[in-house]
Design a protein around this motif. Structure first.
Motif, short mmCIF file in Angstrom:
data_model
loop_
_atom_site.label_atom_id
_atom_site.label_comp_id
_atom_site.label_asym_id
_atom_site.label_seq_id
_atom_site.Cartn_x
_atom_site.Cartn_y
_atom_site.Cartn_z
N ALA A 81 0.72 -1.24 -0.19
CA ALA A 81 -0.09 -0.07 0.31
C ALA A 81 1.06 1.56 0.27
O ALA A 81 0.86 2.34 0.77
N ALA A 86 2.37 3.51 -5.69
CA ALA A 86 0.91 2.41 -6.74
C ALA A 86 0.12 1.65 -5.92
O ALA A 86 -0.72 1.82 -7.19
N GLY A 87 0.95 0.76 -5.41
CA GLY A 87 -0.34 0.00 -5.39
C GLY A 87 -1.77 0.43 -4.14
O GLY A 87 -3.13 0.12 -4.99
N LYS A 94 6.18 5.52 2.86
CA LYS A 94 6.63 6.52 2.16
C LYS A 94 6.23 7.62 1.83
O LYS A 94 7.28 8.55 1.90
N VAL A 124 2.88 -10.36 1.64
CA VAL A 124 3.18 -11.27 0.93
C VAL A 124 4.20 -12.12 1.31
O VAL A 124 5.62 -11.71 0.89
N GLY A 145 4.89 0.48 -9.92
CA GLY A 145 5.82 1.35 -9.33
C GLY A 145 7.47 1.21 -9.08
O GLY A 145 7.36 0.69 -10.13
C1 LIG Z 1 12.95 10.50 1.01
C2 LIG Z 1 12.65 10.42 -0.03
C3 LIG Z 1 11.93 11.63 -0.46
C4 LIG Z 1 11.03 11.28 -1.95
N1 LIG Z 1 10.15 12.55 -2.57
C5 LIG Z 1 9.67 12.19 -4.08
C6 LIG Z 1 8.84 13.76 -3.95
O1 LIG Z 1 8.50 14.78 -2.80
N2 LIG Z 1 7.95 13.20 -5.20
C7 LIG Z 1 7.89 11.76 -5.97
O2 LIG Z 1 8.27 11.64 -6.74
N3 LIG Z 1 8.64 10.42 -4.84
C8 LIG Z 1 9.46 11.13 -4.46
N4 LIG Z 1 10.47 10.71 -3.95
C9 LIG Z 1 10.27 8.72 -4.33
C10 LIG Z 1 9.04 8.39 -3.99
O3 LIG Z 1 8.56 8.30 -2.51
C11 LIG Z 1 8.77 6.96 -5.13
O4 LIG Z 1 9.54 6.79 -6.06
C12 LIG Z 1 6.90 6.24 -4.76
O5 LIG Z 1 6.52 6.21 -3.30
C13 LIG Z 1 7.69 4.18 -5.21
O6 LIG Z 1 6.05 3.85 -4.93
P1 LIG Z 1 5.99 3.06 -4.83
O7 LIG Z 1 4.22 2.15 -4.40
O8 LIG Z 1 6.75 1.89 -5.94
O9 LIG Z 1 6.44 1.91 -3.60
P2 LIG Z 1 6.98 2.38 -1.90
O10 LIG Z 1 5.57 3.70 -2.16
O11 LIG Z 1 7.68 2.06 -1.35
O12 LIG Z 1 5.35 1.42 -1.78
C14 LIG Z 1 5.64 0.18 -1.08
C15 LIG Z 1 5.10 -0.29 -1.30
O13 LIG Z 1 5.09 -2.00 0.02
C16 LIG Z 1 5.14 -2.63 0.63
N5 LIG Z 1 5.37 -4.60 0.22
C17 LIG Z 1 6.85 -4.49 1.06
N6 LIG Z 1 6.98 -5.68 0.86
C18 LIG Z 1 5.56 -6.28 0.67
C19 LIG Z 1 5.09 -7.72 1.22
N7 LIG Z 1 5.80 -8.59 1.14
N8 LIG Z 1 4.09 -7.71 1.25
C20 LIG Z 1 2.83 -6.48 1.73
N9 LIG Z 1 3.99 -5.35 1.11
C21 LIG Z 1 5.16 -5.24 0.62
C22 LIG Z 1 5.93 -1.33 1.94
O14 LIG Z 1 5.44 -1.20 2.94
C23 LIG Z 1 4.92 -0.30 1.19
O15 LIG Z 1 4.20 0.09 2.16
C24 LIG Z 1 10.85 9.78 -2.55
C25 LIG Z 1 11.10 9.11 -2.00
C26 LIG Z 1 12.41 9.43 -0.62
C27 LIG Z 1 13.06 7.41 0.17
#
Ligand SMILES: Cc1cc2nc3c(=O)[nH]c(=O)nc-3n(C[C@H](O)[C@H](O)[C@H](O)COP(=O)(O)OP(=O)(O)OC[C@H]3O[C@@H](n4cnc5c(N)ncnc54)[C@H](O)[C@@H]3O)c2cc1C
Length: 431
Positions: free
Chosen positions: A21, A24-25, A51, A143, A391
């Motif tokens: 969650a 992207a999720g 995050k 998962v 994502g």
């Molecule tokens: C300090 C910081 C600042 C940032 N600022 C920006 C910004 O201002 N603008 C911008 O565009 N980007 C920013 N980014 C980048 C952006 O946050 C990420 O690219 C984005 O959050 C990616 O989204 P995602 O959903 O793919 O992954 P994530 O947001 O990382 O979410 C993944 C989720 O999957 C869950 N998960 C992992 N493994 C499992 C499992 N086995 N089973 C179930 N759930 C699981 C995790 O707990 C997590 O909640 C920043 C990143 C950081 C670290």
């Protein structure tokens, strides 16, 4: 808030299971649920979007207010793969999505979009309440594996349900391997590999840089503002140039300029030197005039003190030594060629770079699920039925400016849409 329409839920079908969650999720879950899919969203953290809370220094740079071409230009790796998703769900769509959910947005310098409240929590709340409104079931669980039958993903195993949760479709949105304390521990890579996907070695992007140069440690904590930083590769080609702020640390360099520059570097193929113009507002002629003036005014001081008007204190000994001048040389004894050498060091202060800091310290992860094995229109796996990715788990990453979240929104949106369509087809076939 406008009421966003959605199709009634297909409750009798196995759910679309979304793993993670994060940005992207949650978007994938909303997109699928709005199209009538029954959705289960699995997340080990107590709260969704952990995050997201720390994005944009807690303000969440939610997207970049620009057209498709500019979005593509901000994605150094595998931008083409994202063309279709970003055409469907670009920054206009992302902004409209959040505004429809009641989040007022503003556009700042560099077209960066933030909530008017400057609170990332408002973005998370909007997503969370929309998930709730749509009846998405949130399960606090991790998962652990994908269940496959006849080359088709039919469910996921979790810590609490090792026997599995049946699924009509699974969307893996587990993020990258950066900032693992937020939950993004790279689990998605193993899930993908388990069903035969190749994973391009994860590495940090938007990441601080390490240097073997002891000068960095000597100036640890020093932030330089309004300097011009150029990064040259081993052939001397400038791969990045920008004005802004950088920071010396015990390991090397950090700060906004450095993080941005890192996205333009590939340490597997090249090595790099950072060149800093400490006085970009003064051309060589003007800087020389200024040096002459300062050194004349401080003629009886030694060089360790005489440059106080031009350089921060902790930088003076480093620059003076680098120019081949002894610190106890009196300003009035400085020869013309020594002044020239000082000027050259100030206009071109070089720092050798040995590599990036570990991926855990990076803002985003470059590398991930190989995009050639994923359908760019639907994010569906080309290797196995019933599975898609969204994502940062994918081998895509972008520059700073809201582009990385835009990738998460867009890939999440199309993955959710396609998963719901698949569930509907199955439903039709079952009737
Ligand atoms: C300090 C910081 C600042 C940032 N600022 C920006 C910004 O201002 N603008 C911008 O565009 N980007 C920013 N980014 C980048 C952006 O946050 C990420 O690219 C984005 O959050 C990616 O989204 P995602 O959903 O793919 O992954 P994530 O947001 O990382 O979410 C993944 C989720 O999957 C869950 N998960 C992992 N493994 C499992 C499992 N086995 N089973 C179930 N759930 C699981 C995790 O707990 C997590 O909640 C920043 C990143 C950081 C670290």
């Amino acid at each position: 808030m406008r009421d966003v329409e959605h199709t009634p839920m297909r409750e009798h079908m196995p759910p679309v299971v979304v793993v993670g969650a994060g940005a992207a999720g949650m978007m994938a879950a909303i997109s699928a649920a709005r199209r009538g899919a029954q959705v289960v969203l699995v997340e080990p953290n107590e709260k969704v979007g952990r995050k997201l809370y720390i994005t944009g220094k807690g303000r969440c740079n939610v997207t970049n207010h620009c057209g498709l071409e500019a979005l593509m230009a901000a994605i150094p790796r595998n931008g083409k793969f994202l063309y279709s998703a970003l055409s469907r769900f670009g920054s206009q769509e992302a902004m409209a999505f959040f505004e429809d959910l009641g989040v007022k947005l503003k556009v700042e310098r560099g077209n960066r979009v933030f909530p008017v409240s400057d609170k990332a929590a408002d973005i998370i709340d909007a997503l969370f309440f929309e998930l709730r409104r749509l009846g998405v079931e949130l399960r606090r669980d991790r998962v652990t594996g994908l269940q496959v039958e006849d080359h088709r993903v039919v469910g996921v195993t979790t810590r609490q349900q090792p026997q599995g949760i049946p699924a009509s479709w699974v969307i893996v949105a587990t993020g990258g391997a950066s900032y693992p304390r937020t939950g993004s521990t790279g689990d998605g890579y193993q899930l993908a590999q388990q069903v035969g996907h190749q994973v391009v070695m994860p590495r940090g992007s938007l990441v601080p840089l390490e240097s073997p140069d002891p000068c960095c440690g000597q100036m640890q904590g020093l932030a330089l503002r309004n300097v011009v930083m150029r990064v040259k590769n081993k052939k001397g080609k400038v791969v990045y140039q920008e004005m802004g702020e950088l920071l010396f640390t015990h390991f090397g360099l950090s700060g906004p300029l450095v993080l941005s520059a890192s996205a333009h570097m590939n340490f597997e193929r090249d090595h790099y030197t950072v060149h800093i113009d400490l006085k970009p507002a003064l051309d060589e002629g003007k800087l020389d005039t200024r040096l002459v003036r300062d050194l004349t005014e401080r003629a009886n001081q030694n060089m360790g003190n005489a440059l106080g008007g031009l350089l921060p204190q902790s930088m003076i000994p480093v620059v003076v030594r680098r120019a081949g001048i002894s610190l106890d040389t009196k300003a009035h004894d400085l020869r013309k060629e020594q002044r020239r050498s000082l000027l050259e060091t100030m206009k071109n202060f070089t720092v050798d770079i040995s590599g990036p800091r570990p991926v855990e310290e990076a803002i985003v992860t470059a590398g991930g699920v190989k995009v050639g094995e994923v359908d760019p229109k639907t994010m569906a796996s080309k290797k196995v039925e019933g599975l898609s990715f969204a994502g940062e788990v994918l081998n895509v990453d972008a520059y700073t400016g809201g582009f990385n979240l835009q990738i998460a929104w867009a890939t999440g949106w199309v993955a959710g849409e396609a998963a719901a369509e698949q569930q509907e087809k199955k439903d039709g076939a079952a009737v």
